[in-house]
Design an enzyme around this catalytic site. Sequence first.
Site, short mmCIF file in Angstrom:
data_model
loop_
_atom_site.label_atom_id
_atom_site.label_comp_id
_atom_site.label_asym_id
_atom_site.label_seq_id
_atom_site.Cartn_x
_atom_site.Cartn_y
_atom_site.Cartn_z
CG ASP A 1 -1.78 -0.50 1.10
OD1 ASP A 1 -2.97 -1.20 -0.34
OD2 ASP A 1 -2.78 -1.34 2.48
NE ARG B 1 -0.67 1.79 4.21
CZ ARG B 1 -1.50 2.27 3.22
NH1 ARG B 1 -2.32 3.37 3.33
NH2 ARG B 1 -0.71 4.16 2.28
NE ARG C 1 -8.52 2.65 7.31
CZ ARG C 1 -7.86 2.08 5.62
NH1 ARG C 1 -6.70 2.80 5.71
NH2 ARG C 1 -8.15 1.56 5.39
CG HIS D 1 -7.72 7.63 3.80
ND1 HIS D 1 -7.11 6.37 3.41
CD2 HIS D 1 -8.00 7.47 4.91
CE1 HIS D 1 -6.77 5.54 3.54
NE2 HIS D 1 -6.80 6.74 5.35
CB CYS E 1 -5.02 7.01 -2.97
SG CYS E 1 -6.23 7.29 -2.12
N1 ARG Z 1 -5.50 -0.23 0.58
C1 ARG Z 1 -4.96 1.32 1.39
C2 ARG Z 1 -5.75 1.61 2.76
O1 ARG Z 1 -6.68 1.43 2.80
C3 ARG Z 1 -5.62 2.25 0.58
C4 ARG Z 1 -5.09 4.24 0.95
C5 ARG Z 1 -5.80 5.30 0.33
N2 ARG Z 1 -5.06 6.42 0.43
C6 ARG Z 1 -6.06 7.56 0.61
N3 ARG Z 1 -5.08 8.70 0.48
N4 ARG Z 1 -7.39 7.46 0.83
O2 ARG Z 1 -5.11 1.75 3.47
#
Ligand code: ARG
Length: 291
Positions: free
Chosen positions: A90, A115, A161, A190, A284
């Site tokens: 990612d 991550r 998040r 996000h 992203c």
């Molecule tokens: N697979 C990543 C996650 O879930 C995707 C992140 C996407 N990034 C963003 N800026 N929305 O963290």
Amino acid sequence: MTITTGAPLPTSAPAESTAPRTTQRGATPRRFLMCRPEHFEVTYAINPWMDPSKPVDTALAVAQWELLRSTYEVLGHQVDLIDPVEGLPDMVYAANGGVVYAGKAMAARFTYAERQPEGAAYQAWFERAGFRPTIQAASTNEGEGDFLVVGRIILAGTGFRTSVDAHHEVREFFGAPVISLELVDPRYYHLDTALAALDDHTIAYYPPAFSPASNAILRQLFPDAIIATDADAEVLGLNAVSDGHNVVLTDKAVHLHERLRERGFNPVGVDLSELLKGGGSVKCCTLEVRS
Ligand code: ARG
């Protein structure tokens, strides 16, 4: 297979429009940080878009990403690269690496273990690039995925998040007003999946992704905002990068392209279908580095 950007590249003058609120818009050169998706795959699921049982074509992801990168360069922007790290699929979603604003950098502290090592990689890049001070966030903070600069204010997402504590931390560290917004739909986990900063006072957003109180705040602050449709949101059309005039976004968000054009912006469509499998699109993949 052919890949096209479908991009009408910079026009010398904003497109003619008969819409009432069209204004003369100016692009300003930007500096972006990106990470080539050499190790991109979907091996775990931390958002509803990710399905590890669906195949991912890494070579196609790289080719699509390269077109995004060259689109920025053709538009006159500087693109810096951070080295991709094997085992961090990612990492291509560079927006999550941190927030770089007024020459200071705050590296991310990721929600999920998968991550977490990315935080140190981005922090090291910010340090090497000379941002002072550079720190790592103390609270859970997914960088520009949840912090979007609009003029002098920073809009901040929470709910899935980034924590509300991180909003306070960003306000104190950067000395900028931060407006907290609550996300309520797990598909839009996000802020940058549900809201796009288009220029210093214009945004586009998808109201159903926000709580009623956050909708009231957005209506008050941005009565002229572009409102995205379900179809725009479902292709991550709001995951867009604007330089004040050119708005780079998925070519699939047809309605949003129209609205942008009516308002004097130049939508530039790109195909990032492989990266959508990880739950991300244009924004992203792009961290704006603000000196
Ligand atoms: N697979 C990543 C996650 O879930 C995707 C992140 C996407 N990034 C963003 N800026 N929305 O963290």
